[in-house]
Write an enzyme that holds these catalytic residues in place. Structure first.
Site, PDB file in Angstrom:
ATOM      1  N   ARG A  88       0.835  -1.198   0.000  1.00 46.94           N
ATOM      2  CA  ARG A  88       0.000   0.000   0.000  1.00 46.94           C
ATOM      3  C   ARG A  88       0.871   1.250   0.000  1.00 46.94           C
ATOM      4  O   ARG A  88       1.806   1.371   0.779  1.00 46.94           O
ATOM      5  CB  ARG A  88      -0.900   0.019   1.245  1.00 46.94           C
ATOM      6  N   ARG A  97      -6.110   1.817  -4.719  1.00 45.98           N
ATOM      7  CA  ARG A  97      -5.198   1.215  -3.744  1.00 45.98           C
ATOM      8  C   ARG A  97      -5.238  -0.301  -3.829  1.00 45.98           C
ATOM      9  O   ARG A  97      -6.280  -0.901  -4.065  1.00 45.98           O
ATOM     10  CB  ARG A  97      -5.490   1.688  -2.335  1.00 45.98           C
ATOM     11  N   ASP A 100      -6.761  -1.657   1.418  1.00 49.04           N
ATOM     12  CA  ASP A 100      -7.200  -0.629   2.362  1.00 49.04           C
ATOM     13  C   ASP A 100      -7.819  -1.368   3.535  1.00 49.04           C
ATOM     14  O   ASP A 100      -8.743  -2.164   3.339  1.00 49.04           O
ATOM     15  CB  ASP A 100      -8.223   0.285   1.692  1.00 49.04           C
ATOM     16  N   ASP A 102      -9.511  -0.733   7.333  1.00 52.69           N
ATOM     17  CA  ASP A 102     -10.053   0.278   8.238  1.00 52.69           C
ATOM     18  C   ASP A 102     -10.568  -0.386   9.501  1.00 52.69           C
ATOM     19  O   ASP A 102     -11.298  -1.389   9.432  1.00 52.69           O
ATOM     20  CB  ASP A 102     -11.226   1.026   7.584  1.00 52.69           C
TER      21      ASP A 102
END
Length: 167
Positions: A88, A97, A100, A102
């Site tokens: 990344r 990307r 990712d 989160d």
């Protein structure tokens, strides 16, 4: 066997390269991290990009439930290390990307610190987050809205998100 471990949920997304392989590898690395146990992963969905950068490939998204002995900040740092290990880069905010990750929810905790907000601040606005979360934990209550993930996800299920079936 999860005594003393927090229940957390992580969102996964990829729109570059072998997207499905990237989601699987991110989940594998996360589950192999010290202090983290992978409990379950949602089905994978394909979604159109959200945000200012529209000219990019569609995303694959999923969510994973983990149990962890790590505090929220340490878990976030672990996610960032997995992202880095998988290549990344952060060239263009909200741009394409390879991976990712989160931190979406951490128990029923509300955390507001520089660089760390839990629940994720845009969680309730994003189909690609809510639909997979609703699959994993439909009866879990969002600690700020008081609504179940099922109810929050129902608003989004028909919009810009579809189950991903690999060719």
């Amino acid at each position: 066997h999860y005594a003393g471990m927090a229940r957390a949920f992580v969102g996964l997304g990829s729109n570059l390269g072998d997207r499905l392989a990237m989601l699987r590898e991110a989940a594998r690395q996360l589950g192999n991290a010290a202090g983290v146990r992978l409990v379950a992963c949602s089905p994978v969905y394909e979604t159109a990009p959200v945000g200012p950068v529209r000219d990019q490939p569609p995303f694959l998204n999923a969510a994973c439930e983990v149990r962890t002995t790590l505090a929220p900040r340490a878990l976030l740092e672990r996610l960032l290390r997995v992202e880095t290990a998988l290549g990344r880069t952060r060239d263009l905010p909200q741009g394409p990307r390879v991976i990712d990750l989160d931190l979406l929810l951490y128990d029923a905790r509300i955390v507001r610190e520089p660089g760390l907000q839990v629940p994720h601040p845009r969680l309730t606005e994003r189909a690609f987050v809510l639909v997979p979360l609703g699959d994993l934990a439909p009866d879990l209550v969002h600690p700020m809205t008081g609504e179940t993930l099922r109810r929050l996800a129902e608003r989004w299920r028909d919009q810009t998100i579809r189950p991903f079936a690999p060719a």
